[in-house]
Design a protein around this motif. Structure first.
Motif, PDB file in Angstrom:
ATOM      1  N   ASN A 187       1.506  -1.189   0.498  1.00 43.24           N
ATOM      2  CA  ASN A 187       0.350   0.142   0.228  1.00 43.24           C
ATOM      3  C   ASN A 187       0.570   1.428   0.113  1.00 43.24           C
ATOM      4  OD1 ASN A 187      -1.952  -1.882   0.999  1.00 43.24           O
ATOM      5  ND2 ASN A 187      -2.168  -1.325   2.713  1.00 43.24           N
ATOM      6  N   ALA A 188       0.257   2.736  -0.070  1.00 40.39           N
ATOM      7  CA  ALA A 188       1.297   3.466  -0.211  1.00 40.39           C
ATOM      8  C   ALA A 188       0.201   5.005   0.486  1.00 40.39           C
ATOM      9  CB  ALA A 188       1.533   4.163  -1.759  1.00 40.39           C
ATOM     10  N   GLY A 189       0.662   6.171   0.614  1.00 39.68           N
ATOM     11  CA  GLY A 189       0.083   7.111   0.947  1.00 39.68           C
ATOM     12  C   GLY A 189       0.777   7.869   1.965  1.00 39.68           C
ATOM     13  N   HIS A 190      -0.046   9.212   1.828  1.00 37.28           N
ATOM     14  CA  HIS A 190       0.576  10.416   2.377  1.00 37.28           C
ATOM     15  C   HIS A 190       1.485  11.545   1.487  1.00 37.28           C
ATOM     16  CE1 HIS A 190       1.392  12.479   6.545  1.00 37.28           C
ATOM     17  NE2 HIS A 190       1.936  13.205   5.709  1.00 37.28           N
ATOM     18  N   LEU A 207       1.324  -2.432  -6.702  1.00 32.35           N
ATOM     19  CA  LEU A 207       0.898  -1.186  -5.784  1.00 32.35           C
ATOM     20  C   LEU A 207      -0.767  -2.043  -5.629  1.00 32.35           C
ATOM     21  CD1 LEU A 207       0.836   1.242  -4.073  1.00 32.35           C
ATOM     22  CD2 LEU A 207       0.142   3.135  -5.946  1.00 32.35           C
ATOM     23  N   LEU A 208      -1.187  -1.829  -4.017  1.00 32.29           N
ATOM     24  CA  LEU A 208      -2.567  -3.038  -4.413  1.00 32.29           C
ATOM     25  C   LEU A 208      -3.746  -1.304  -3.690  1.00 32.29           C
ATOM     26  CD1 LEU A 208      -1.288  -5.943  -1.973  1.00 32.29           C
ATOM     27  CD2 LEU A 208      -2.050  -5.927  -5.095  1.00 32.29           C
ATOM     28  N   GLU A 209      -3.255  -0.555  -3.240  1.00 34.54           N
ATOM     29  CA  GLU A 209      -3.877   0.981  -2.513  1.00 34.54           C
ATOM     30  C   GLU A 209      -3.256   1.888  -2.341  1.00 34.54           C
ATOM     31  OE1 GLU A 209      -6.673  -1.382   0.564  1.00 34.54           O
ATOM     32  OE2 GLU A 209      -5.877   0.271   1.925  1.00 34.54           O
ATOM     33  N   VAL A 210      -3.694   2.938  -2.580  1.00 33.24           N
ATOM     34  CA  VAL A 210      -3.550   4.424  -1.938  1.00 33.24           C
ATOM     35  C   VAL A 210      -4.693   4.323  -0.980  1.00 33.24           C
ATOM     36  CG1 VAL A 210      -1.871   4.322  -3.888  1.00 33.24           C
ATOM     37  CG2 VAL A 210      -4.346   5.193  -4.018  1.00 33.24           C
ATOM     38  N   SER A 211      -4.238   5.364   0.653  1.00 34.29           N
ATOM     39  CA  SER A 211      -4.838   5.886   1.291  1.00 34.29           C
ATOM     40  C   SER A 211      -4.918   7.407   0.479  1.00 34.29           C
ATOM     41  CB  SER A 211      -4.916   5.563   2.435  1.00 34.29           C
ATOM     42  OG  SER A 211      -5.506   6.059   3.740  1.00 34.29           O
TER      43      SER A 211
END
Length: 237
Positions: A187-190, A207-211
């Motif tokens: 996942n990745a985020g910010h 890459l499965l998911e971004v928040s």
């Protein structure tokens, strides 16, 4: 396709600034899913300055996609997650006074603690993700805890993207490749945004998911929430 989880903390920040229940974070979560969001993320903090613990309990009953609760795993957070049993918990090493998340875990130093947390949450059927910097050693350390996934802390990428996007993404590609090699979900985020999201998604393997919260909610002030969610989804297509 990479999934989009919408972080609704900023909706709660706006509500709390005035008191009452406007905007209604539960209704926004329902609407975000209706508009195409593939997950809802919340990050309750001890001072409840945005998402409140009561919000998390209320959201449990309405989120129909993927519910992701992220935060520093103190005793109260652990109790909340075990009570709600979301699809995913993301462990973030926030300081109590942090304005926002600003670093990933040192998964080598904290391996024992993280391993205990991972085992506990997985025993309750909750998928676990550990928030880490784009550092292959930290990815390897996360693997040693038994976690299901990692979430790459992408603020450094977002900061350097306008100046040199190839250099900005390079360590994230290496970290993602290491995660794939080790069999970790990613996942990745910010600080991901309409400016930098598509390039990131196109270059990060597995890459499965971004928040995404702050940028998406800010964009919604101009474009509307439904249109904005669709714009972000197109960046991930």
């Amino acid at each position: 396709m990479t999934r989009l989880s919408v972080n609704i903390n900023k909706i709660a920040t706006l509500r709390n600034s005035r008191g009452g229940n406007n905007p209604d974070v539960v209704q926004v979560a329902i609407d975000a899913e209706r508009f195409g969001a593939q997950g809802i993320t919340v990050h309750p903090r001890p001072d409840e300055r945005h998402i409140r613990y009561a919000d998390v309990l209320a959201l449990k009953n309405v989120v129909t996609t993927e519910f992701n609760i992220e935060g520093n795993p103190d005793d109260r957070f652990i109790e909340l997650v075990k009570r709600v049993k979301p699809e995913q918990v993301t462990l973030v090493p926030d300081a109590v006074d942090a304005i926002t998340s600003n670093a990933g875990w040192d998964t080598i130093t904290h391996r024992g603690h993280l391993t205990d947390l991972v085992n506990m949450f997985k025993a309750d059927g909750i998928r676990v993700s550990i928030f880490v910097d784009a550092d292959e050693r930290m990815v390897e350390g996360a693997k040693a805890t038994g976690t299901d996934r990692i979430e790459l802390y992408t603020e450094p990428y977002a900061t350097h993207y306008p100046d040199d996007r190839e250099a900005a993404i390079a360590p994230f590609v290496k970290a993602a490749q290491k995660a794939q090699e080790l069999g970790l979900g990613l996942n990745a985020g910010h600080d991901l945004s309409l400016e930098n999201l598509q390039y990131f998604a196109q270059h990060i393997p597995g890459l499965l998911e971004v928040s995404i919260g702050h940028a998406l909610i800010a964009d919604a002030l101009y474009f509307g929430l439904e249109n904005t969610i669709q714009m972000y989804l197109r960046q991930l297509a």
